[in-house]
Design an enzyme around this catalytic site. Structure first.
Site, PDB file in Angstrom:
ATOM      1  N   ASN A   1      31.297  37.642  11.653  1.00 27.62           N
ATOM      2  CA  ASN A   1      30.001  38.148  10.995  1.00 27.62           C
ATOM      3  C   ASN A   1      29.227  39.457  11.373  1.00 27.62           C
ATOM      4  OD1 ASN A   1      31.143  36.321   8.632  1.00 27.62           O
ATOM      5  ND2 ASN A   1      30.547  34.910   9.374  1.00 27.62           N
TER       6      ASN A   1
ATOM      7  N   HIS B   1      33.611  27.583  14.587  1.00 29.71           N
ATOM      8  CA  HIS B   1      33.816  28.608  13.154  1.00 29.71           C
ATOM      9  C   HIS B   1      34.776  29.060  12.886  1.00 29.71           C
ATOM     10  CE1 HIS B   1      32.590  32.122  10.782  1.00 29.71           C
ATOM     11  NE2 HIS B   1      32.094  31.112  10.027  1.00 29.71           N
TER      12      HIS B   1
ATOM     13  N   GLU C   1      36.197  30.619  15.992  1.00 35.98           N
ATOM     14  CA  GLU C   1      35.706  31.342  16.957  1.00 35.98           C
ATOM     15  C   GLU C   1      34.794  29.804  17.246  1.00 35.98           C
ATOM     16  OE1 GLU C   1      33.127  33.348  14.646  1.00 35.98           O
ATOM     17  OE2 GLU C   1      33.040  35.175  16.054  1.00 35.98           O
TER      18      GLU C   1
HETATM   19  N1  CAA Z   1      44.471  27.991   0.515  1.00 37.28           N
HETATM   20  C1  CAA Z   1      45.358  28.262   1.459  1.00 37.28           C
HETATM   21  N2  CAA Z   1      46.562  28.437   0.887  1.00 37.28           N
HETATM   22  C2  CAA Z   1      47.023  29.465   1.105  1.00 37.28           C
HETATM   23  C3  CAA Z   1      44.984  30.379  -0.218  1.00 37.28           C
HETATM   24  C4  CAA Z   1      44.766  28.849   0.148  1.00 37.28           C
HETATM   25  N3  CAA Z   1      43.536  29.644  -0.414  1.00 37.28           N
HETATM   26  N4  CAA Z   1      45.877  31.222  -0.663  1.00 37.28           N
HETATM   27  C5  CAA Z   1      46.257  31.715  -0.084  1.00 37.28           C
HETATM   28  N5  CAA Z   1      47.352  30.708   0.504  1.00 37.28           N
HETATM   29  C6  CAA Z   1      48.188  30.649   1.325  1.00 37.28           C
HETATM   30  C7  CAA Z   1      49.356  31.415   0.525  1.00 37.28           C
HETATM   31  O1  CAA Z   1      49.920  29.623   0.058  1.00 37.28           O
HETATM   32  C8  CAA Z   1      50.481  32.391   1.069  1.00 37.28           C
HETATM   33  O2  CAA Z   1      51.139  31.176   1.464  1.00 37.28           O
HETATM   34  P1  CAA Z   1      53.435  32.251   2.255  1.00 37.28           P
HETATM   35  O3  CAA Z   1      52.853  32.773   3.368  1.00 37.28           O
HETATM   36  O4  CAA Z   1      53.405  30.452   3.098  1.00 37.28           O
HETATM   37  O5  CAA Z   1      53.651  31.798   1.130  1.00 37.28           O
HETATM   38  C9  CAA Z   1      49.766  32.754   2.132  1.00 37.28           C
HETATM   39  O6  CAA Z   1      48.471  31.954   2.011  1.00 37.28           O
HETATM   40  C10 CAA Z   1      49.919  34.233   1.888  1.00 37.28           C
HETATM   41  O7  CAA Z   1      49.053  34.234   0.359  1.00 37.28           O
HETATM   42  P2  CAA Z   1      49.107  35.164  -0.775  1.00 37.28           P
HETATM   43  O8  CAA Z   1      51.307  35.434  -0.572  1.00 37.28           O
HETATM   44  O9  CAA Z   1      49.603  34.520  -1.860  1.00 37.28           O
HETATM   45  O10 CAA Z   1      48.582  36.022  -0.894  1.00 37.28           O
HETATM   46  P3  CAA Z   1      48.402  37.290  -0.464  1.00 37.28           P
HETATM   47  O11 CAA Z   1      49.378  37.749   0.283  1.00 37.28           O
HETATM   48  O12 CAA Z   1      47.181  37.936  -0.374  1.00 37.28           O
HETATM   49  O13 CAA Z   1      46.706  36.058   0.919  1.00 37.28           O
HETATM   50  C11 CAA Z   1      44.677  35.638   1.548  1.00 37.28           C
HETATM   51  C12 CAA Z   1      46.145  35.326   0.964  1.00 37.28           C
HETATM   52  C13 CAA Z   1      45.705  34.896   2.843  1.00 37.28           C
HETATM   53  C14 CAA Z   1      44.026  34.762   1.508  1.00 37.28           C
HETATM   54  C15 CAA Z   1      44.694  36.843   2.534  1.00 37.28           C
HETATM   55  O14 CAA Z   1      44.688  37.827   1.271  1.00 37.28           O
HETATM   56  C16 CAA Z   1      44.110  37.513   3.084  1.00 37.28           C
HETATM   57  O15 CAA Z   1      43.838  37.230   4.754  1.00 37.28           O
HETATM   58  N6  CAA Z   1      42.576  37.680   3.033  1.00 37.28           N
HETATM   59  C17 CAA Z   1      41.100  37.885   3.765  1.00 37.28           C
HETATM   60  C18 CAA Z   1      40.716  36.589   3.754  1.00 37.28           C
HETATM   61  C19 CAA Z   1      39.861  36.433   5.088  1.00 37.28           C
HETATM   62  O16 CAA Z   1      39.093  37.505   5.697  1.00 37.28           O
HETATM   63  N7  CAA Z   1      39.149  35.145   4.964  1.00 37.28           N
HETATM   64  C20 CAA Z   1      38.111  35.512   6.255  1.00 37.28           C
HETATM   65  C21 CAA Z   1      36.481  35.577   4.866  1.00 37.28           C
HETATM   66  S1  CAA Z   1      35.512  35.266   6.325  1.00 37.28           S
HETATM   67  C22 CAA Z   1      34.929  34.333   6.686  1.00 37.28           C
HETATM   68  O17 CAA Z   1      35.491  32.993   6.192  1.00 37.28           O
HETATM   69  C23 CAA Z   1      33.876  33.189   7.670  1.00 37.28           C
HETATM   70  C24 CAA Z   1      32.314  33.235   7.186  1.00 37.28           C
HETATM   71  O18 CAA Z   1      31.811  32.393   7.785  1.00 37.28           O
HETATM   72  C25 CAA Z   1      32.038  34.266   5.778  1.00 37.28           C
END
Ligand code: CAA
Length: 293
Positions: free
Chosen positions: A191, A141, A153
Site C-alpha cells: 500500500n 495482510h 504480506e
Molecule cells: N472472488 C474469487 N475469484 C474471483 C473473483 C472474486 N471476487 N473475481 C475474479 N475471480 C477469479 C475468476 O473466477 C477467474 O478465475 P479463473 O482464472 O480460474 O478462471 C480469475 O479470478 C480471473 O477473473 P476474470 O477472468 O473474471 O477477470 P480478470 O482476468 O479481470 O481478473 C482480477 C479479475 C483477478 C480481480 C484482476 O482484475 C486483478 O488481479 N485485479 C487487480 C486486483 C488487485 O490489485 N487487488 C489488490 C487490491 S489492494 C488490496 O487488496 C490491499 C489493500 O489493503 C487495499
C-alpha cells in the site's frame, strides 16, 4: 506449534475470502460477524466462488461441499475464539474498534493462540500492546480477491517473536500464498506504493489530463496492470483509499501522501466504488459506465 482451528473475525469482502482459503486448505474455520445477515452474505460468497471452481472442474461438488462445511458462522465473539489456535481479524479499519476487539479476544482465546490482523495500515505494535501476548501478535495482510491473489504480506510488530513469524509463514504457504516479511511501517510494502499511485491517477482526472476511461486504458495497456487505477479504486473502495491516505499523512507527517480533493468529495457524496454502485464508474447497468469529471 500446529494450527488446526482458525477464527476469522469479519465476514465481509476480506473475511469471507480468508475463511474460504483457510477452509480449502483443511483448517476448521469459525467466521464471526456481528449480524447474521453479514454471516449469511459471507457464506453465500464462499459458496458462489466454490461453485465457480466446480464449474471449471477444479474441484468436485463433494469437495466444494466439504470446504463449505468447514466454515461455521458464529455471532458470539467468545464462542468464535475460545478454542482457536489462530485468530485472523478482518473487521473495519477503525482503530478504536480494533483495539476493543483485540482486548476481548485476548481474554477469551486460549493462551497459545496467535493473533493476526489483516489491517492494511493500522500499527501492529499499537494493537499488540492492548493484549497480554504482544510476542504472538502479527500482521497477516491478504489481497482482494483473496482466493485469487497470490500474496500475504507478513508484518512484524515491535515485539513479534520469530516463532510466530514462522507459524504464520507456514499457514500462509498452506493456504496457497507466497509471503514477504516486512517490518512495521505505515502501509507496509504494497500500500505504500499502491495508494500514492492511485491518488496520482485521481489528481490527473481532477486536472483534466485524461478521461476516466483513457486513464484506465493507458495504465492497463501501458503498464500491463490487470485493471486500470480508477477501476481498481472502485474495487478497493474509495473510502478505504481515503482512509489510508489520511493515515499516511498523520503517520509520515509528509504532505506527499495527501488525498486529492476529488477523492474526498466523492467519499462525502457516498460514491464509494463498486460496493455503493457508483464511483469512477456507474455500476447500475449491465456494464460499468465511466463517469465524467
Ligand atoms: N472472488 C474469487 N475469484 C474471483 C473473483 C472474486 N471476487 N473475481 C475474479 N475471480 C477469479 C475468476 O473466477 C477467474 O478465475 P479463473 O482464472 O480460474 O478462471 C480469475 O479470478 C480471473 O477473473 P476474470 O477472468 O473474471 O477477470 P480478470 O482476468 O479481470 O481478473 C482480477 C479479475 C483477478 C480481480 C484482476 O482484475 C486483478 O488481479 N485485479 C487487480 C486486483 C488487485 O490489485 N487487488 C489488490 C487490491 S489492494 C488490496 O487488496 C490491499 C489493500 O489493503 C487495499
Amino acid at each position: 506449534m500446529e494450527i488446526k482451528k482458525i477464527a476469522v473475525l469479519g465476514a465481509g469482502q476480506m473475511g469471507n475470502g480468508i475463511a474460504h482459503v483457510c477452509a480449502q486448505a483443511g483448517y476448521e474455520v469459525k467466521m464471526r460477524d456481528i449480524d447474521q445477515k453479514f454471516i449469511d452474505n459471507g457464506l453465500a460468497t464462499i459458496k458462489k466462488n466454490l461453485d465457480r471452481g466446480v464449474k471449471k472442474e477444479r474441484m468436485t461438488q463433494e469437495e466444494a461441499d466439504t470446504v463449505l462445511r468447514r466454515v461455521q458462522g458464529v455471532l458470539d465473539l467468545k464462542e468464535a475464539v475460545k478454542d482457536a489456535d489462530l485468530v485472523i481479524e478482518a473487521i473495519p479499519e477503525i482503530v478504536k474498534l480494533k483495539l476493543e476487539t483485540w482486548k476481548e479476544v485476548d481474554e477469551a482465546a486460549p493462551e497459545h493462540a496467535i493473533l493476526a490482523s489483516n489491517t492494511s495500515s493500522i500499527s501492529i505494535t499499537q494493537m499488540a500492546a492492548v493484549t497480554k501476548r504482544p510476542e504472538k501478535f502479527i500482521g497477516m495482510h491478504f489481497f482482494n480477491p483473496v482466493p485469487v491473489m497470490g500474496l500475504v504480506e507478513i508484518i512484524k510488530g515491535q515485539s513479534t517473536d520469530d516463532a510466530t513469524v514462522k507459524v504464520i509463514e507456514e499457514v500462509s504457504h498452506k493456504v496457497g500464498k507466497k509471503t514477504v516479511l516486512v517490518n512495521e511501517a505505515p502501509g507496509f510494502a504494497v500500500n505504500r506504493l499502491l495508494v500514492p499511485a492511485l491518488n496520482e491517477a485521481v489528481f490527473a482526472i481532477q486536472e483534466g489530463v485524461a478521461t476516466v476511461e483513457d486513464m484506465d486504458l493507458a495504465i492497463k495497456l501501458g503498464l500491463n496492470w490487470p485493471m486500470g487505477p480508477l477501476t481498481l479504486l472502485d474495487f478497493v473502495g474509495l473510502d478505504t483509499a481515503l482512509y489510508i491516505s489520511d493515515y499516511f499523512v498523520d503517520e509520515f507527517k509528509d504532505s506527499k501522501y495527501r488525498a486529492p480533493a476529488l477523492l474526498r468529495k466523492m467519499v462525502r457524496a457516498g460514491w464509494l466504488g463498486r460496493k455503493s454502485g457508483k464511483g469512477f464508474y456507474d455500476y447500475s447497468g449491465e456494464k460499468p459506465v465511466p463517469n465524467k469529471f
